[in-house]
Scaffold this motif. Structure first.
Motif, PDB file in Angstrom:
ATOM      1  N   MET A  93      29.244  23.610  30.198  1.00 25.83           N
ATOM      2  CA  MET A  93      27.935  23.067  30.552  1.00 25.83           C
ATOM      3  C   MET A  93      27.867  21.580  30.199  1.00 25.83           C
ATOM      4  SD  MET A  93      25.272  26.036  29.329  1.00 25.83           S
ATOM      5  CE  MET A  93      25.377  27.714  29.957  1.00 25.83           C
ATOM      6  N   PRO A  94      28.003  20.685  31.176  1.00 27.48           N
ATOM      7  CA  PRO A  94      27.878  19.253  30.889  1.00 27.48           C
ATOM      8  C   PRO A  94      26.447  18.895  30.481  1.00 27.48           C
ATOM      9  CG  PRO A  94      28.911  19.632  33.029  1.00 27.48           C
ATOM     10  CD  PRO A  94      28.340  20.939  32.580  1.00 27.48           C
ATOM     11  N   GLN A  95      26.325  17.990  29.538  1.00 29.41           N
ATOM     12  CA  GLN A  95      25.025  17.449  29.147  1.00 29.41           C
ATOM     13  C   GLN A  95      24.847  16.125  29.888  1.00 29.41           C
ATOM     14  OE1 GLN A  95      25.980  17.685  24.893  1.00 29.41           O
ATOM     15  NE2 GLN A  95      24.315  19.146  24.634  1.00 29.41           N
ATOM     16  N   LEU A  96      23.971  16.111  30.882  1.00 30.29           N
ATOM     17  CA  LEU A  96      23.814  14.978  31.786  1.00 30.29           C
ATOM     18  C   LEU A  96      22.710  14.050  31.299  1.00 30.29           C
ATOM     19  CD1 LEU A  96      23.980  16.986  35.142  1.00 30.29           C
ATOM     20  CD2 LEU A  96      25.868  16.058  33.791  1.00 30.29           C
ATOM     21  N   ILE A 187      20.533  13.277  38.965  1.00 30.84           N
ATOM     22  CA  ILE A 187      21.746  14.080  38.837  1.00 30.84           C
ATOM     23  C   ILE A 187      22.657  13.881  40.040  1.00 30.84           C
ATOM     24  CG2 ILE A 187      22.601  16.469  38.846  1.00 30.84           C
ATOM     25  CD1 ILE A 187      20.142  17.170  37.116  1.00 30.84           C
ATOM     26  N   ILE A 188      22.099  13.909  41.251  1.00 22.54           N
ATOM     27  CA  ILE A 188      22.939  13.817  42.441  1.00 22.54           C
ATOM     28  C   ILE A 188      23.493  12.414  42.629  1.00 22.54           C
ATOM     29  CG2 ILE A 188      21.148  13.233  44.128  1.00 22.54           C
ATOM     30  CD1 ILE A 188      24.066  15.731  44.545  1.00 22.54           C
ATOM     31  N   HIS A 189      22.799  11.396  42.142  1.00 22.98           N
ATOM     32  CA  HIS A 189      23.275  10.027  42.326  1.00 22.98           C
ATOM     33  C   HIS A 189      24.120   9.509  41.161  1.00 22.98           C
ATOM     34  CE1 HIS A 189      20.153  10.009  45.499  1.00 22.98           C
ATOM     35  NE2 HIS A 189      20.919   9.095  46.043  1.00 22.98           N
ATOM     36  N   ARG A 190      24.032  10.137  39.989  1.00 26.83           N
ATOM     37  CA  ARG A 190      24.778   9.631  38.829  1.00 26.83           C
ATOM     38  C   ARG A 190      25.815  10.605  38.289  1.00 26.83           C
ATOM     39  NH1 ARG A 190      20.442   8.236  34.494  1.00 26.83           N
ATOM     40  NH2 ARG A 190      22.357   7.898  33.308  1.00 26.83           N
ATOM     41  N   HIS A 191      25.660  11.908  38.590  1.00 24.62           N
ATOM     42  CA  HIS A 191      26.502  12.887  37.905  1.00 24.62           C
ATOM     43  C   HIS A 191      27.182  13.878  38.838  1.00 24.62           C
ATOM     44  CE1 HIS A 191      25.001  11.500  34.047  1.00 24.62           C
ATOM     45  NE2 HIS A 191      23.751  11.704  34.428  1.00 24.62           N
ATOM     46  N   ALA A 194      30.406  15.627  37.917  1.00 27.75           N
ATOM     47  CA  ALA A 194      30.416  16.674  36.883  1.00 27.75           C
ATOM     48  C   ALA A 194      30.527  18.067  37.487  1.00 27.75           C
ATOM     49  CB  ALA A 194      29.153  16.581  36.022  1.00 27.75           C
ATOM     50  N   PHE A 195      30.100  18.222  38.758  1.00 28.05           N
ATOM     51  CA  PHE A 195      30.209  19.537  39.387  1.00 28.05           C
ATOM     52  C   PHE A 195      31.001  19.482  40.685  1.00 28.05           C
ATOM     53  CE2 PHE A 195      25.911  17.753  39.465  1.00 28.05           C
ATOM     54  CZ  PHE A 195      25.722  17.451  40.810  1.00 28.05           C
ATOM     55  N   GLY A 196      31.885  18.495  40.812  1.00 31.83           N
ATOM     56  CA  GLY A 196      32.871  18.473  41.888  1.00 31.83           C
ATOM     57  C   GLY A 196      32.328  18.208  43.271  1.00 31.83           C
ATOM     58  N   VAL A 197      31.268  17.386  43.383  1.00 32.75           N
ATOM     59  CA  VAL A 197      30.710  17.022  44.685  1.00 32.75           C
ATOM     60  C   VAL A 197      31.159  15.609  45.037  1.00 32.75           C
ATOM     61  CG1 VAL A 197      28.587  16.555  45.964  1.00 32.75           C
ATOM     62  CG2 VAL A 197      28.746  18.565  44.504  1.00 32.75           C
ATOM     63  N   GLY A 198      31.760  15.451  46.208  1.00 32.00           N
ATOM     64  CA  GLY A 198      32.276  14.159  46.612  1.00 32.00           C
ATOM     65  C   GLY A 198      31.197  13.160  46.969  1.00 32.00           C
ATOM     66  N   ALA A 199      31.576  11.887  47.003  1.00 35.32           N
ATOM     67  CA  ALA A 199      30.619  10.816  47.288  1.00 35.32           C
ATOM     68  C   ALA A 199      30.100  10.876  48.718  1.00 35.32           C
ATOM     69  CB  ALA A 199      31.277   9.457  47.032  1.00 35.32           C
TER      70      ALA A 199
END
Length: 312
Positions: A93-96, A187-191, A194-199
Motif C-alpha cells: 500500500m503506497p502512501q501517496l 493521484i492521477i497526475h502525480r502518482h 505507483a499503480f502502473g498506469v502509463g502517462a
C-alpha cells in the motif's frame, strides 16, 4: 507476538496470527526502517508470491520497479504459512502525498494484492484489505484516513465500497464530493506510476475512470470481464460492466476513507470471531502508543517533550 514502533510519528511494524495456519507481518516503509538482511528477505518473499501468481513473472512497477523507491513509502503486509514459513500473499500500500485543505497529508492506496493461487480460498481478504488500514487508523488516533483504489475487478470494487466510508464511485447514492475529485486529480497526475498506469492513459474526472490503464508496467494484470472475479452482489458487477471498457483496459479510481464507522463495520463484518481476541490486544497496544503514551509524557512537567521544556 511481535509489536514495536507503534508510537505516534514512528513507523508501524507488527506481527499478527489470524489463525493457526498463518502469520501476518505489517511493515510500514520497510526500505527505511528494516535492516538490509530483513529487507532482502521481505523482497524475496514478495517476489516468490508474484511469480506464483503470474507464471514465473513479476510486474515492473510498484515494489518491483528498478528504482526501489516504493519500499520507502509503502506499507507492506506479508502473509506466510506457519508450517513451512512459505510466503503465500502480500499487499503493498503506497502512501501517496497530497494536499487537502491547504495541509500536506497522505492517502493510503490499497495497492497491489497478490495471493498464491493455491491459497485463494483461505479467507484472507480481510487481512490483505482491511487489517493494515485499521492498524494505521488506530495509530493516528482514530482520525479519518483517506484511501484510494485502482481496479477493474468487480469483487474489489464492491469490497472497497462496502468496507470504507463515503466511497466514490460505487453503486450507491454516494455523490462525488469536492474532496473525491480533488484527491483523485492529484493521484492521477502525480502518482500514477505507483499503480502502473502509463502517462498516455486517459482520465474521465467526472466518473473517476482511467482509460487504457495497462500500459505503465501493469500490462500482465489486464483482465477481461468474464475472467475478473465477481462480487456476490450483482449491482457491483453490472456497474463495472457498464462503466469500464475491458477490451481497452479501463480502471476505476475509487476514493473513500476509514473512519470510526468503517472501523466498526470492519470488526463486525470482516474479522473472524476466532481472531478478535488477539486483534483486540494488538489494537489496544497500537492505540496506546498513538494516544495514551504521548498524553502521559506530555502531562509530566519534569521531563522535556519535543519542543516543550520541563517546568522549573
Amino acid at each position: 507476538m511481535r509489536l514495536f514502533g507503534a508510537l505516534a510519528g514512528e513507523t508501524l511494524s507488527l506481527s499478527f496470527q489470524p489463525s493457526r495456519e498463518y502469520n501476518v507481518w505489517i511493515s510500514e516503509r520497510p526500505g527505511t526502517g528494516l535492516p538490509p538482511a530483513e529487507l532482502d528477505k521481505l523482497k524475496q518473499d514478495c517476489e516468490t508470491v508474484a511469480r506464483a501468481c503470474l507464471a514465473g513473472q513479476v510486474p515492473d512497477y510498484g515494489l518491483f520497479a528498478e528504482d526501489g523507491v516504493a519500499w520507502d513509502r509503502s506499507v507492506v503486509t506479508l502473509i506466510t504459512r506457519i508450517a513451512d514459513d512459505r510466503p503465500i500473499a502480500f499487499n503493498a500500500m503506497p502512501q501517496l502525498d497530497v494536499i487537502r485543505g491547504g495541509a500536506r497529508e497522505t492517502v493510503l492506496h490499497l495497492g497491489l494484492v497478490m495471493v498464491d493461487p493455491e491459497e485463494r480460498s483461505s479467507g484472507l481478504s480481510w487481512v490483505l484489505y482491511g487489517l493494515t488500514c485499521f492498524a494505521l487508523f488506530l495509530r493516528q488516533g482514530l482520525r479519518p484516513l483517506w484511501v484510494s483504489s485502482v481496479t477493474q475487478v468487480p469483487a474489489v470494487v464492491g469490497m472497497v465500497a462496502e468496507t470504507f466510508s463515503e466511497v466514490f464511485p460505487a453503486q450507491d447514492a454516494t455523490p462525488q464530493s469536492f474532496y473525491h475529485r480533488h484527491l483523485a486529480h492529484q493521484i492521477i497526475h502525480r502518482h500514477r506510476q505507483a499503480f502502473g498506469v502509463g502517462a498516455d492513459a486517459g482520465y474521465d474526472a467526472d466518473r473517476q475512470v482511467i482509460m487504457d490503464a495497462y500500459t505503465g508496467g501493469s500490462d500482465n494484470l489486464k483482465k477481461t470481464f468474464a475472467v475478473a472475479a465477481k462480487h456476490r452482489r450483482k449491482e457491483y458487477n453490472d456497474f463495472c460492466e457498464q462503466e469500464l471498457d475491458y477490451g481497452r483496459g479501463d480502471d476505476v479510481l475509487q476514493i473513500g476513507k476509514i473512519d470510526l464507522a468503517a472501523g466498526q463495520r470492519f470488526l463486525a463484518r470482516s474479522v473472524p470471531r476466532s481472531a478478535l481476541p488477539q486483534l483486540a490486544v494488538q489494537a489496544a497496544m497500537v492505540l496506546a502508543g498513538a494516544v495514551l503514551v504521548p498524553m502521559i509524557q506530555w502531562l509530566d512537567p519534569t521531563r522535556p517533550y519535543n519542543r516543550l521544556r520541563p517546568l522549573k
